[in-house]
Design a protein around this motif. Structure first.
Motif, short mmCIF file in Angstrom:
data_model
loop_
_atom_site.label_atom_id
_atom_site.label_comp_id
_atom_site.label_asym_id
_atom_site.label_seq_id
_atom_site.Cartn_x
_atom_site.Cartn_y
_atom_site.Cartn_z
N ASN A 1 3.87 14.92 56.34
CA ASN A 1 5.09 13.87 56.48
C ASN A 1 4.43 12.81 57.71
O ASN A 1 4.67 11.94 57.64
CB ASN A 1 6.23 14.44 56.43
N ARG A 2 4.15 13.48 58.71
CA ARG A 2 3.92 12.95 59.99
C ARG A 2 3.13 12.05 59.89
O ARG A 2 2.70 10.94 60.38
CB ARG A 2 3.78 13.67 61.28
N THR B 1 3.68 8.83 57.87
CA THR B 1 4.32 7.92 58.55
C THR B 1 3.49 7.28 59.46
O THR B 1 3.45 5.89 59.75
CB THR B 1 5.52 8.52 59.48
N ARG B 2 2.57 7.96 60.21
CA ARG B 2 1.75 7.34 61.33
C ARG B 2 0.78 6.34 60.77
O ARG B 2 0.18 5.40 61.20
CB ARG B 2 0.92 8.44 61.90
N ASN C 1 1.02 4.83 57.77
CA ASN C 1 1.92 3.79 56.97
C ASN C 1 1.66 3.90 55.22
O ASN C 1 1.18 3.03 54.49
CB ASN C 1 1.48 2.40 57.08
N SER D 1 3.18 5.99 51.74
CA SER D 1 4.18 6.85 51.32
C SER D 1 3.71 8.22 50.96
O SER D 1 2.81 8.50 50.40
CB SER D 1 4.78 5.98 50.39
N THR D 2 4.91 9.07 51.48
CA THR D 2 4.72 10.51 51.24
C THR D 2 4.59 10.72 49.69
O THR D 2 3.53 11.60 49.12
CB THR D 2 5.68 11.27 51.96
#
Length: 166
Positions: free
Chosen positions: A107-108, A111-112, A114, A116-117
């Motif tokens: 998940n990190r 996010t880093r 850009n 989507s999970t």
């Protein structure tokens, strides 16, 4: 690479109770469960290992350091707790602990970068499905052949011995 490695490790997990006694002998049957559980978690580690070079390439070493710290914070207590139950406990602690690490760190990473999970996990769906198919098919085949495995091994050894004599 993952399309080969995940089915390979999950297939090995499924057939460890058959392979280990054949290769190493009956005294190693206690290692079957340990190998089986450990092989289930290895693909998660492989997936996260592929991301490290991406962060090095974009110069985001802080994310790598933080991910390593998360790994240590989760895995260290996991190993301590698992050690009370011996090798099987350590293998289970690796599976449970690293599954948690995988969820947090992936998940990190998304996010880093850009991403989507949902798209990240969907991209892994086909690969994981191939691993599940391998796992189930090896378990099914092993169960089907369980009563006949000694006969099959005898036939293989007999035919190979006969071929050597000619």
């Amino acid at each position: 690479m993952l399309l080969v490695m995940i089915p390979l490790f999950w297939g090995l997990s499924a057939c460890s109770y058959t392979i280990i006694p054949i290769i190493f002998g009956e005294k190693w049957t206690d290692a079957c469960l340990v190998l089986s559980v450990y092989c289930l978690s290895i693909p998660l580690k492989l997936i996260l290992e592929l991301v490290g070079p991406v962060f090095k390439a974009i110069g985001d070493v802080n994310t790598l350091i933080t991910n390593t710290f998360i790994n240590i914070v989760i895995m260290l207590p996991s190993f301590v707790i698992g050690s009370f139950w011996g090798p099987v406990g350590l293998a289970l602690s690796w599976l449970v602990g690293f599954s948690l690490v995988f969820l947090i760190v992936s998940n990190r990473i998304c996010t880093r970068l850009n991403i989507s999970t949902a798209s990240f996990y969907l991209s892994l769906a086909f690969i994981m499905t191939s691993g599940i198919i391998m796992l189930v098919s090896v378990l099914f085949t092993t169960e089907l052949l369980e009563n006949h495995i000694n006969l099959l091994l005898f036939c293989l050894l007999y035919t190979s011995d006969a071929a050597d004599e000619e």
